[in-house]
Design an enzyme around this catalytic site. Structure first.
Site, short mmCIF file in Angstrom:
data_model
loop_
_atom_site.label_atom_id
_atom_site.label_comp_id
_atom_site.label_asym_id
_atom_site.label_seq_id
_atom_site.Cartn_x
_atom_site.Cartn_y
_atom_site.Cartn_z
CG ASP A 21 -3.95 5.63 46.53
OD1 ASP A 21 -3.68 6.28 47.55
OD2 ASP A 21 -3.46 4.52 46.27
CE LYS A 79 -2.09 -0.33 50.20
NZ LYS A 79 -1.98 0.51 49.04
C1 R5P Z 1 0.91 4.67 49.17
O1 R5P Z 1 0.63 4.63 50.37
C2 R5P Z 1 0.24 5.58 48.20
O2 R5P Z 1 -0.92 6.18 48.72
C3 R5P Z 1 -0.11 4.83 46.90
O3 R5P Z 1 -1.09 3.85 47.20
C4 R5P Z 1 1.10 4.15 46.33
O4 R5P Z 1 2.16 5.05 46.25
C5 R5P Z 1 0.79 3.61 44.95
O5 R5P Z 1 1.92 2.94 44.47
P1 R5P Z 1 1.82 1.90 43.28
O6 R5P Z 1 0.97 2.54 42.23
O7 R5P Z 1 3.23 1.68 42.85
O8 R5P Z 1 1.20 0.66 43.83
#
Ligand code: R5P
Length: 319
Positions: free
Chosen positions: A222, A196
């Protein structure tokens, strides 16, 4: 266990987790008054002697982030001035961890600044869980015990028979591959990676998916779900590429702004599994969310640190 000089204090960010940890340790949370002056200044008074104690402060620096950081620093200062023997900061969730490098010129490295503040205020050691990046450990010049949530999540998924070659663990970005790999290993399943790009903070776009997802149960893993934008976008991309089922797992449910609504109404996502590192009253979440507790893991780590036993044994087989 010799608990004679073990003390657990709780900031205001996640008292239910602190209570669950203390229950496991067979202790009461130490008495402390936490108030605000009328202008908002934090006022702390520890209500029992801390002289010579091995103290653990439990505080997630979750929203309101700055309030919780400041509260933590002030509790540390109070403990240090009360002649505590050793003070371990237990941060189930480390706020500001995402600001761990300069992505563009003239940006701060706030994860490092917070590490410096904690050390200066009197922390002797840190116990953290799923830091956004492993190298944040190196921002501290004091010992850091870094735990992983994936064994807990793996056990839960296995208990639901979600494992094997029809399951694919998917990392929503390149930075999360190690985490996804560890979970895939526990589930004897495949691995896929989403490529991404992030045009700005809290906004991401899927470019491609590497790995086999057609007809599979995809577990998107994640460390943090904040606004939910990344994970909902990733789930959408998997669905378009033929995934049969999509479950989302994350250690830290920050869940700010539109996150709960976004995740709840996503037709691609079947379930969201998070942990209780950040407190959300049950009424804030919907039936689509499942919360696993990290209290057992943190309680055991505290017990081991207090007794001088190995902490890495808690997660070594999963690395
Ligand atoms: C970023 O690198 C983290 O691992 C998460 O993917 C990110 O903080 C998620 O943020 P959001 O839910 O606002 O897209």
């Amino acid at each position: 266990m010799n608990q004679k000089n073990l003390r657990v204090l709780s900031g205001s960010s996640n008292r239910p987790l602190a209570e669950a940890i203390c229950k496991q340790l067979g202790l009461e949370i130490s008495r402390m008054t936490l108030r605000r002056f009328s202008d908002g200044e934090v006022r702390v008074k520890i209500e029992e002697s801390m002289r010579g104690m091995d103290a653990f402060i439990i505080q997630s620096t979750s929203a309101p982030v700055n309030e919780h950081v400041m509260e933590l620093l002030i509790i540390l200062d109070a403990l240090r001035r009360a002649s505590v023997e050793r003070c371990t900061v237990v941060m189930p969730y480390y706020g500001y961890a995402r600001q761990d490098k300069k992505v563009k010129p003239r940006e701060p490295i706030t994860a490092r600044l917070v590490a410096d503040l904690l050390t200066l205020a009197g922390a002797n050691r840190i116990l953290a869980l799923d830091l956004h990046a492993d190298q944040i450990q190196g921002f501290f010049n004091i010992p850091v015990d870094h735990l992983y949530g994936s064994p807990l999540i793996g056990d839960y998924l296995r208990s639901r028979e979600i494992r094997g070659d029809q399951v694919v663990v998917v990392s929503p970005d390149e930075g999360g591959v190690k985490r996804a790999q560890s979970l895939a290993q526990q589930l004897d399943s495949g691995l896929a990676i989403i490529h991404k790009r992030r045009p700005e903070p809290n906004r991401s776009e899927v470019v491609s998916v590497v790995g086999e997802v057609v007809g599979r149960t995809c577990i998107l893993v994640d460390d943090i779900i904040d606004t939910g934008g990344s994970i909902v976008g990733a789930a959408e991309a998997l669905r378009q590429r033929g995934a049969a089922r999509i479950l989302v797992v994350a250690t830290h449910g920050v869940l700010s702004g539109p996150a709960v609504h976004r995740l709840d109404t996503s037709l691609s996502i079947e379930q969201i599994i998070i942990t209780d590192t950040i407190q959300h009253p049950r009424a804030e979440l919907t039936g689509k969310f499942q919360t696993l507790s990290v209290s057992g893991l943190l309680g055991e780590a505290i017990r081991r640190i207090h007794l001088g036993e190995s902490v890495s044994e808690l997660f070594d087989p999963y690395l």
